[in-house]
Each structure stands twice: as C-alpha cells, then as structure tokens.
Write an enzyme that holds these catalytic residues in place. Structure first.
Site, PDB file in Angstrom:
ATOM      1  N   CYS A  35      -4.046  -7.751  12.188  1.00 14.41           N
ATOM      2  CA  CYS A  35      -5.708  -7.894  11.630  1.00 14.41           C
ATOM      3  C   CYS A  35      -5.772  -8.893  10.445  1.00 14.41           C
ATOM      4  CB  CYS A  35      -6.256  -6.560  11.365  1.00 14.41           C
ATOM      5  SG  CYS A  35      -5.797  -5.776  10.220  1.00 14.41           S
ATOM      6  N   CYS A 104      -6.110   1.481   9.742  1.00 10.72           N
ATOM      7  CA  CYS A 104      -6.355   0.894   8.307  1.00 10.72           C
ATOM      8  C   CYS A 104      -6.113   1.980   7.340  1.00 10.72           C
ATOM      9  CB  CYS A 104      -7.853   1.059   8.646  1.00 10.72           C
ATOM     10  SG  CYS A 104      -8.564   0.086   9.937  1.00 10.72           S
TER      11      CYS A 104
HETATM   12 FE1  FES Z   1      -7.294  -4.292   9.550  1.00  9.82          FE
HETATM   13 FE2  FES Z   1      -8.689  -2.249   9.334  1.00  9.82          FE
HETATM   14  S1  FES Z   1      -8.900  -3.655  10.956  1.00  9.82           S
HETATM   15  S2  FES Z   1      -7.038  -2.600   8.345  1.00  9.82           S
END
Ligand code: FES
Length: 131
Positions: A35, A104
């Site tokens: 991400c 996360c």
């Molecule tokens: Fe990357 Fe939450 S989407 S840490």
C-alpha cells in the site's frame, strides 16, 4: 454494523502522540510495500522505561489509529513489555479492525520493534524477552 469502531475513528481523528522526539534514543521506520504506507516511531527510553513515544504515519486511517493506540499502550511501560506488543493487541484495544485492515496494525508492531532494535544497537542494552 459500522466498518470502523468508535475507538478507531477517535484515534484517527485525534491521534495521540503525533510528532518527533528530537533526542530519541530509538527510532524505527517501516513500510508496507503493497500500500506504500510508512510509519516512523520515536522512543525515549530511560532506566528501561518508555518515557516518551511519538510517531509520524504517512498512511491510511487504520494505520494512524493503530500507531496512536500503540503509543498509548507502551508509554510509561518497561521496554520488555513494549517488545511483546503484538498487532493483535493493538487491534483489540481499538475494538477490532476489519480483516483486510489488520496489516495496518502490523505496521505499528513492526515500527515499535524496529525502534527498540535501534535502541539496542545505539546503547548496547539487551532487552530480553520473557519466556
Ligand atoms: Fe496501508 Fe493501512 S492500507 S497501512
């Protein structure tokens, strides 16, 4: 059911312990390649206690809430306890995260671990895990 608990929303909107510790003696930075989110943790450790902790998170709301909660969970605690903090404990303290957002909270665990490793390297102090 709401996707996020009230605690997640609260820590996302009013994150605790945001910022930098200028004289930190343990700094850890981790990222999630998928991400692209990044978390940096600063620790000020004295006499084996986390006297102060601050974070900077460039990431999603769950990552911000997780870092905020994680700092609250380790502040004032012995380093050994901080070492044992798991992402599961962080997520539980937030009254849960959606499954696809659990990674996360892993960033928070890893950022603290990384800062504690940095502290060990700088000071030569060895934090022993309890059995
Ligand atoms: Fe990357 Fe939450 S989407 S840490």
């Amino acid at each position: 059911m709401a996707l996020y608990s009230e605690k997640v929303m609260d820590h996302f909107r009013n994150p605790r312990n945001v910022g930098v510790i200028e004289d930190a003696n343990g700094i850890g930075e981790v990222g999630n390649a998928k991400c692209g989110d990044i978390m940096k943790m600063y620790l000020k450790i004295e006499d084996g206690i986390i006297q102060d902790v601050k974070f900077e998170t460039f990431g999603c709301g769950s990552a911000i809430a997780s870092s905020s909660m994680a700092t609250e969970l380790i502040k004032g605690k012995p380093v050994k306890e901080a070492m044992q903090l798991t992402n599961k404990a962080v997520a539980e303290a937030l009254d849960g995260l959606p499954d696809y957002k659990m990674h996360c909270s892993v960033l928070a665990e890893e950022a603290i671990q990384s800062a504690l490793e940095d502290y060990q390297k700088r000071t030569g102090d060895v934090i022993l895990q309890e059995e």
